[in-house]
Write an enzyme that holds these catalytic residues in place. Sequence first.
Site, PDB file in Angstrom:
ATOM      1  N   LYS A  35       0.806  -1.212   0.000  1.00  0.00           N
ATOM      2  CA  LYS A  35       0.000   0.000   0.000  1.00  0.00           C
ATOM      3  C   LYS A  35       0.844   1.268   0.000  1.00  0.00           C
ATOM      4  O   LYS A  35       0.666   2.136  -0.853  1.00  0.00           O
ATOM      5  CB  LYS A  35      -0.907  -0.017   1.242  1.00  0.00           C
ATOM      6  CG  LYS A  35      -1.725   1.227   1.430  1.00  0.00           C
ATOM      7  CD  LYS A  35      -2.420   1.205   2.775  1.00  0.00           C
ATOM      8  CE  LYS A  35      -1.429   1.519   3.873  1.00  0.00           C
ATOM      9  NZ  LYS A  35      -2.087   1.760   5.172  1.00  0.00           N
ATOM     10  N   THR A  36       1.757   1.331   0.943  1.00  0.00           N
ATOM     11  CA  THR A  36       2.545   2.555   1.092  1.00  0.00           C
ATOM     12  C   THR A  36       3.368   2.835  -0.164  1.00  0.00           C
ATOM     13  O   THR A  36       3.453   3.970  -0.622  1.00  0.00           O
ATOM     14  CB  THR A  36       3.462   2.459   2.323  1.00  0.00           C
ATOM     15  OG1 THR A  36       2.682   2.005   3.419  1.00  0.00           O
ATOM     16  CG2 THR A  36       4.056   3.805   2.664  1.00  0.00           C
ATOM     17  N   ASP A 214      -5.075   8.268   4.079  1.00  0.00           N
ATOM     18  CA  ASP A 214      -4.590   6.929   4.403  1.00  0.00           C
ATOM     19  C   ASP A 214      -5.465   6.307   5.489  1.00  0.00           C
ATOM     20  O   ASP A 214      -6.130   7.015   6.229  1.00  0.00           O
ATOM     21  CB  ASP A 214      -3.134   7.054   4.883  1.00  0.00           C
ATOM     22  CG  ASP A 214      -2.449   5.691   4.929  1.00  0.00           C
ATOM     23  OD1 ASP A 214      -2.896   4.777   4.219  1.00  0.00           O
ATOM     24  OD2 ASP A 214      -1.463   5.556   5.672  1.00  0.00           O
ATOM     25  N   GLU A 215      -5.440   4.985   5.593  1.00  0.00           N
ATOM     26  CA  GLU A 215      -6.223   4.258   6.608  1.00  0.00           C
ATOM     27  C   GLU A 215      -7.672   4.746   6.626  1.00  0.00           C
ATOM     28  O   GLU A 215      -8.231   5.031   7.680  1.00  0.00           O
ATOM     29  CB  GLU A 215      -5.598   4.437   8.003  1.00  0.00           C
ATOM     30  CG  GLU A 215      -4.176   3.958   8.134  1.00  0.00           C
ATOM     31  CD  GLU A 215      -4.020   2.444   8.176  1.00  0.00           C
ATOM     32  OE1 GLU A 215      -5.032   1.717   7.982  1.00  0.00           O
ATOM     33  OE2 GLU A 215      -2.889   1.975   8.380  1.00  0.00           O
ATOM     34  N   GLN A 245      -9.803  -4.485   7.711  1.00  0.00           N
ATOM     35  CA  GLN A 245      -8.926  -4.130   8.830  1.00  0.00           C
ATOM     36  C   GLN A 245      -9.494  -2.978   9.651  1.00  0.00           C
ATOM     37  O   GLN A 245      -8.760  -2.286  10.349  1.00  0.00           O
ATOM     38  CB  GLN A 245      -7.534  -3.779   8.317  1.00  0.00           C
ATOM     39  CG  GLN A 245      -6.815  -4.977   7.715  1.00  0.00           C
ATOM     40  CD  GLN A 245      -5.385  -4.640   7.338  1.00  0.00           C
ATOM     41  OE1 GLN A 245      -4.527  -4.480   8.183  1.00  0.00           O
ATOM     42  NE2 GLN A 245      -5.145  -4.537   6.041  1.00  0.00           N
ATOM     43  N   ARG A 599      -0.429 -10.510  10.266  1.00  0.00           N
ATOM     44  CA  ARG A 599       0.858  -9.920  10.657  1.00  0.00           C
ATOM     45  C   ARG A 599       2.002 -10.882  10.383  1.00  0.00           C
ATOM     46  O   ARG A 599       3.159 -10.495  10.316  1.00  0.00           O
ATOM     47  CB  ARG A 599       0.897  -9.566  12.159  1.00  0.00           C
ATOM     48  CG  ARG A 599      -0.045  -8.499  12.664  1.00  0.00           C
ATOM     49  CD  ARG A 599      -0.088  -7.280  11.829  1.00  0.00           C
ATOM     50  NE  ARG A 599      -1.177  -7.364  10.860  1.00  0.00           N
ATOM     51  CZ  ARG A 599      -1.272  -6.595   9.788  1.00  0.00           C
ATOM     52  NH1 ARG A 599      -0.339  -5.718   9.526  1.00  0.00           N
ATOM     53  NH2 ARG A 599      -2.284  -6.725   8.943  1.00  0.00           N
TER      54      ARG A 599
END
Length: 668
Positions: A35-36, A214-215, A245, A599
Amino acid sequence: MANDFAFESLNHAQREAVAAQDGPVMILAGAGTGKTRTVTCRIAHMLERKVPASEILAVTFTNKAASEMKERIGGMVSKKAAAEMTVCTFHSLCVRLLRGGIHKLGYKQNFSITAYSDQVGIMKQLIVRKGGTDEKVKAETVLTEISKAKNKGIDVADLQDDFFAQLAVAYQNELRAQNAVDFDDLLLLAEQVLREHSDVRDHFRKIYTRVTVDEFQDTNSLQMRLLQQLVGSPYHVCVVGDDDQSIYGWRGAEVANILEFERFFPNPKVIRLEENYRSTEAVLHTANSLIKHNLGRREKVLRSTRGGGDNIRIVAMPGDDEEADFIADEILGEKTAHGRQWEDFAILFRTNGQSRKLELALRDRKIPYRMVGAQSFYDRREIRDVLAYVALLVSPDNDVPLLRILNAPNRGIGQATAVLATDDSREKGRSVWQSLCDPFFTSTLGGKARGAIEDFVALISGAKNRIDIAKENPADVLSELLVEIEYLPWIERGCKNDSERQQRGEAIHSIKESLRDHIAKGKKLQSFLDDSALASEREDDDLEKKKGATLITLHASKGLEFPIVYLVGLEEGYLPHFRSITEGTKDEERRLLYVGITRAQELLTLTYCSVRMKWGQKTGCQPSSFIGELDDKYIEHTTFDDIQNVEMSSDDLDDFFSSMNNIFAEED
DNA sequence: GACTAACGTTTTTTT
DNA sequence: AACGTTAGTC
């Protein structure tokens, strides 16, 4: 071009996201799908298309996320462009906006931001004043309700509970009288300014023509409304997130923002990132099989680019002692057997209370570890105190910081005197400081209290004059003030042991240093207070710097990854948590487990106990209902006893290794 | 006004 | 079990 290489390394969907530059765009970025990298490439691409860097705005939720994004972008574009861009949190964006425009709403420009602990302080006072002590109303509960209302767009005067509504109105009045705003007000007032004043709105829409959020799954409805004010036609807005998420619903996050994005911005381009670069096929298959059980989601299936992998283990434990020992022993064994770093291991849990036994087990074996989260630096008492002194040096008329340190350190102005001063200030419609300065008021007090107040007033006004009139360095004035009042010795006297004494001492030193830095950069005291109110972590001790295995809550683990993950306490009542069952938010708990599973890069172990200590009492536990939802293709069910028996044969070897390890650990 | 003892509470957390 | 809060005492 600097990012040609970066662009070529992107997959098809990621390139599509980078190329989709105009109009509303929603990037649904599953866990571990780069994503980043995609977002930073997309922003770099804007510059290539000659969008001025100053017109680019990227909004995040946390300061940490903002600084990480800044860093990533900094590595891709010119220094100049990176510096001209705005990458910040929702709240700091609003502070900038309001420092320029809050006067339009009748506040003074030099408003202060109320830190959470001060919000609690104000509310506690109000509860006492309104006679709610015997109804055992908790300040935190009222504040939560107020926050929820503000974020939903409900007037706090219309709160369901009458008493809460009363408190809420009094609370707002109190803030208003202090010319202060709380965290939610920052967003609320910024949105209001933009909505009601077209000149301000147009101004900001011209400044920021390209907005990235973002998020996005964590945005609440107030943030959504703010975004709508900020972004006008032709809506060059890009939101990035993953509805699977979304784990902050209890804090007001609206998954609907992501599920119904097209309701807010017309005909968005929706791009799904589903190729996962993080985890093995086993991990992803298991994660996918779980999240499938949630209804009403943006369908998305994570595909592994790494394939295969070891099976996921689900281990039944007799109790939480064995659980902790088992994990600690295994970490020790894995480290030596496969040459792992301590940093490769993470232990994830639902509640902070579960960490204690794990910590002890690690400490017993001299395994270094880091606890992520825990207490926020700026919420520590000594930090709040020092910041209160700084706030007084800016404006002594601010009652909240004044009352906070009026008798800290003890200077003979006790609670009784504080109440008299507060009452007097309220009667006469002035600040507490003004009452303290008024000889008519102090003459009504006993001689001892009067003397103490006179000394205090002289102390603060003396220090303030040194800054305002003599133009001395505020950092020096503060340091000398703290020495004069013997603040450090006072704090040290209250410490139970040496390590606490050292920690508090370091914290005080650190806050003084950061004030010095701030002043050295030519910035004002006021902005130091803003930054402190909006920050939660100390900048200098990053997680990355601390070495060791990671102990972390599931919530705090979002966005992180580890080669080896232990996820403990898969028990009904913990995960899903009791509360979620009564509140009907089991879906969110499922997402929480999904976040935990994703994770893991290579190895994942899930554990559950038959018995767990809860509040000092043994309580029986049932396995989590989520375990049954996992597809068993890559799952191996075992028990603590099975594993112990297998290892029995190699016990001597284990003993050898662990003693070797102790020797190594002691050398540190 | 300061200190000590009993008491009650305990999901997740950022700004 | 451990923490913060409150009430009671000097």
